[in-house]
Design a protein around this motif. Structure first.
Motif, PDB file in Angstrom:
ATOM      1  N   ARG A   1       1.136   3.109 -16.324  1.00 16.43           N
ATOM      2  CA  ARG A   1       0.216   4.132 -15.792  1.00 16.43           C
ATOM      3  C   ARG A   1      -1.216   3.887 -16.260  1.00 16.43           C
ATOM      4  O   ARG A   1      -2.170   4.102 -15.506  1.00 16.43           O
ATOM      5  CB  ARG A   1       0.713   5.515 -16.180  1.00 16.43           C
ATOM      6  CG  ARG A   1       1.958   5.892 -15.397  1.00 16.43           C
ATOM      7  CD  ARG A   1       2.433   7.295 -15.709  1.00 16.43           C
ATOM      8  NE  ARG A   1       3.514   7.654 -14.796  1.00 16.43           N
ATOM      9  CZ  ARG A   1       4.755   7.933 -15.181  1.00 16.43           C
ATOM     10  NH1 ARG A   1       5.071   7.917 -16.465  1.00 16.43           N
ATOM     11  NH2 ARG A   1       5.673   8.244 -14.290  1.00 16.43           N
TER      12      ARG A   1
ATOM     13  N   ALA B   1      -2.215  -7.090  -9.741  1.00 17.32           N
ATOM     14  CA  ALA B   1      -1.068  -6.214  -9.518  1.00 17.32           C
ATOM     15  C   ALA B   1       0.262  -6.959  -9.573  1.00 17.32           C
ATOM     16  O   ALA B   1       1.310  -6.333  -9.526  1.00 17.32           O
ATOM     17  CB  ALA B   1      -1.218  -5.517  -8.176  1.00 17.32           C
TER      18      ALA B   1
ATOM     19  N   THR C   1       9.309   1.591 -10.605  1.00 18.79           N
ATOM     20  CA  THR C   1       7.982   2.044 -11.012  1.00 18.79           C
ATOM     21  C   THR C   1       8.183   3.111 -12.091  1.00 18.79           C
ATOM     22  O   THR C   1       9.303   3.624 -12.251  1.00 18.79           O
ATOM     23  CB  THR C   1       7.215   2.667  -9.824  1.00 18.79           C
ATOM     24  OG1 THR C   1       7.909   3.851  -9.412  1.00 18.79           O
ATOM     25  CG2 THR C   1       7.088   1.690  -8.663  1.00 18.79           C
TER      26      THR C   1
ATOM     27  N   CYS D   1       6.420   2.730 -19.257  1.00 17.56           N
ATOM     28  CA  CYS D   1       5.895   3.696 -18.281  1.00 17.56           C
ATOM     29  C   CYS D   1       4.442   4.049 -18.600  1.00 17.56           C
ATOM     30  O   CYS D   1       3.579   4.043 -17.713  1.00 17.56           O
ATOM     31  CB  CYS D   1       6.733   4.975 -18.279  1.00 17.56           C
ATOM     32  SG  CYS D   1       8.328   4.840 -17.470  1.00 17.56           S
TER      33      CYS D   1
ATOM     34  N   GLN E   1      -2.457   1.085 -14.145  1.00 18.52           N
ATOM     35  CA  GLN E   1      -2.741   1.598 -12.808  1.00 18.52           C
ATOM     36  C   GLN E   1      -4.103   2.297 -12.778  1.00 18.52           C
ATOM     37  O   GLN E   1      -4.916   2.058 -11.889  1.00 18.52           O
ATOM     38  CB  GLN E   1      -1.649   2.579 -12.389  1.00 18.52           C
ATOM     39  CG  GLN E   1      -1.842   3.177 -11.014  1.00 18.52           C
ATOM     40  CD  GLN E   1      -0.706   4.127 -10.645  1.00 18.52           C
ATOM     41  OE1 GLN E   1       0.072   4.549 -11.494  1.00 18.52           O
ATOM     42  NE2 GLN E   1      -0.624   4.451  -9.377  1.00 18.52           N
TER      43      GLN E   1
ATOM     44  N   LEU F   1      -5.341   1.250  -9.024  1.00 16.12           N
ATOM     45  CA  LEU F   1      -4.280   1.009  -8.047  1.00 16.12           C
ATOM     46  C   LEU F   1      -3.748   2.335  -7.519  1.00 16.12           C
ATOM     47  O   LEU F   1      -3.582   3.291  -8.274  1.00 16.12           O
ATOM     48  CB  LEU F   1      -3.123   0.233  -8.689  1.00 16.12           C
ATOM     49  CG  LEU F   1      -3.443  -1.140  -9.265  1.00 16.12           C
ATOM     50  CD1 LEU F   1      -2.238  -1.683 -10.024  1.00 16.12           C
ATOM     51  CD2 LEU F   1      -3.839  -2.091  -8.151  1.00 16.12           C
ATOM     52  N   THR F   2      -3.480   2.389  -6.219  1.00 14.34           N
ATOM     53  CA  THR F   2      -2.916   3.615  -5.650  1.00 14.34           C
ATOM     54  C   THR F   2      -1.451   3.747  -6.000  1.00 14.34           C
ATOM     55  O   THR F   2      -0.939   4.851  -6.116  1.00 14.34           O
ATOM     56  CB  THR F   2      -3.094   3.654  -4.114  1.00 14.34           C
ATOM     57  OG1 THR F   2      -2.527   2.479  -3.552  1.00 14.34           O
ATOM     58  CG2 THR F   2      -4.560   3.761  -3.747  1.00 14.34           C
ATOM     59  N   GLU F   3      -0.749   2.623  -6.135  1.00 10.75           N
ATOM     60  CA  GLU F   3       0.635   2.645  -6.592  1.00 10.75           C
ATOM     61  C   GLU F   3       0.931   1.376  -7.371  1.00 10.75           C
ATOM     62  O   GLU F   3       0.265   0.361  -7.204  1.00 10.75           O
ATOM     63  CB  GLU F   3       1.608   2.828  -5.440  1.00 10.75           C
ATOM     64  CG  GLU F   3       1.566   1.727  -4.400  1.00 10.75           C
ATOM     65  CD  GLU F   3       2.493   2.025  -3.230  1.00 10.75           C
ATOM     66  OE1 GLU F   3       3.513   1.322  -3.113  1.00 10.75           O
ATOM     67  OE2 GLU F   3       2.188   2.949  -2.467  1.00 10.75           O
ATOM     68  N   LEU F   4       1.904   1.468  -8.231  1.00 10.06           N
ATOM     69  CA  LEU F   4       2.300   0.322  -9.046  1.00 10.06           C
ATOM     70  C   LEU F   4       3.434  -0.445  -8.381  1.00 10.06           C
ATOM     71  O   LEU F   4       4.290   0.150  -7.737  1.00 10.06           O
ATOM     72  CB  LEU F   4       2.797   0.793 -10.416  1.00 10.06           C
ATOM     73  CG  LEU F   4       1.748   1.259 -11.393  1.00 10.06           C
ATOM     74  CD1 LEU F   4       2.418   1.892 -12.608  1.00 10.06           C
ATOM     75  CD2 LEU F   4       0.876   0.100 -11.827  1.00 10.06           C
ATOM     76  N   PRO F   5       3.456  -1.754  -8.573  1.00  9.82           N
ATOM     77  CA  PRO F   5       4.630  -2.503  -8.129  1.00  9.82           C
ATOM     78  C   PRO F   5       5.769  -2.226  -9.113  1.00  9.82           C
ATOM     79  O   PRO F   5       5.530  -1.871 -10.267  1.00  9.82           O
ATOM     80  CB  PRO F   5       4.173  -3.962  -8.221  1.00  9.82           C
ATOM     81  CG  PRO F   5       3.133  -3.954  -9.295  1.00  9.82           C
ATOM     82  CD  PRO F   5       2.445  -2.624  -9.179  1.00  9.82           C
TER      83      PRO F   5
ATOM     84  N   ASP G   1       7.352   6.190 -11.978  1.00 10.36           N
ATOM     85  CA  ASP G   1       7.822   7.407 -11.313  1.00 10.36           C
ATOM     86  C   ASP G   1       9.312   7.315 -10.991  1.00 10.36           C
ATOM     87  O   ASP G   1      10.050   8.291 -11.154  1.00 10.36           O
ATOM     88  CB  ASP G   1       7.024   7.683 -10.036  1.00 10.36           C
ATOM     89  CG  ASP G   1       5.588   8.098 -10.325  1.00 10.36           C
ATOM     90  OD1 ASP G   1       5.294   8.518 -11.469  1.00 10.36           O
ATOM     91  OD2 ASP G   1       4.755   8.002  -9.400  1.00 10.36           O
ATOM     92  N   GLN G   2       9.766   6.147 -10.538  1.00  8.98           N
ATOM     93  CA  GLN G   2      11.190   5.967 -10.252  1.00  8.98           C
ATOM     94  C   GLN G   2      12.010   6.042 -11.542  1.00  8.98           C
ATOM     95  O   GLN G   2      13.106   6.593 -11.548  1.00  8.98           O
ATOM     96  CB  GLN G   2      11.434   4.629  -9.546  1.00  8.98           C
ATOM     97  CG  GLN G   2      10.880   4.599  -8.142  1.00  8.98           C
ATOM     98  CD  GLN G   2      10.837   3.192  -7.559  1.00  8.98           C
ATOM     99  OE1 GLN G   2      10.681   2.206  -8.280  1.00  8.98           O
ATOM    100  NE2 GLN G   2      10.957   3.112  -6.253  1.00  8.98           N
TER     101      GLN G   2
END
Length: 96
Positions: free
Chosen positions: A46, A3, A78, A42, A49, A54-58, A80-81
């Motif tokens: 994903r 990660a 990320t 992006c 991920q 992974l539950t969330e990406l760094p 999403d951001q």
């Protein structure tokens, strides 16, 4: 690769694989190319991920989409951001 990848090594590998590329015209052409690259980042993030579960990406660096020649500013986010911030050109902090 876990990660927390070595982004310098990733950058060097990509540059070595691509070799010299033609220069894009500053302005909309360059800005549009940075947008395409950021959207690809992006998608790859994903996929990474999902592959690792992974539950969330760094956060990782996205290119500034200002369209200025020679701009090497980035901002960390990320996917999403990025999606939330990407309502137009995403311009990194540090521009006057």
């Amino acid at each position: 690769m876990g990660a927390e990848p070595d982004w310098d090594a990733v950058t060097a590998a990509v540059k070595a694989a691509l070799g010299p590329l033609p220069r894009l015209q500053p302005g909309d052409e360059l800005s549009r190319q940075r947008l395409i690259e950021n959207l690809a980042a992006c998608r790859q993030g994903r996929l990474w991920q999902a592959d690792l579960g992974l539950t969330e990406l760094p956060p990782y660096p996205f290119a500034c989409e200002c369209g200025r020649s020679g701009c090497d500013l980035t901002w960390s986010a990320t996917p999403d951001q990025y999606d939330v911030r990407s309502t137009g050109r995403v311009v990194a902090d540090g521009h006057s």
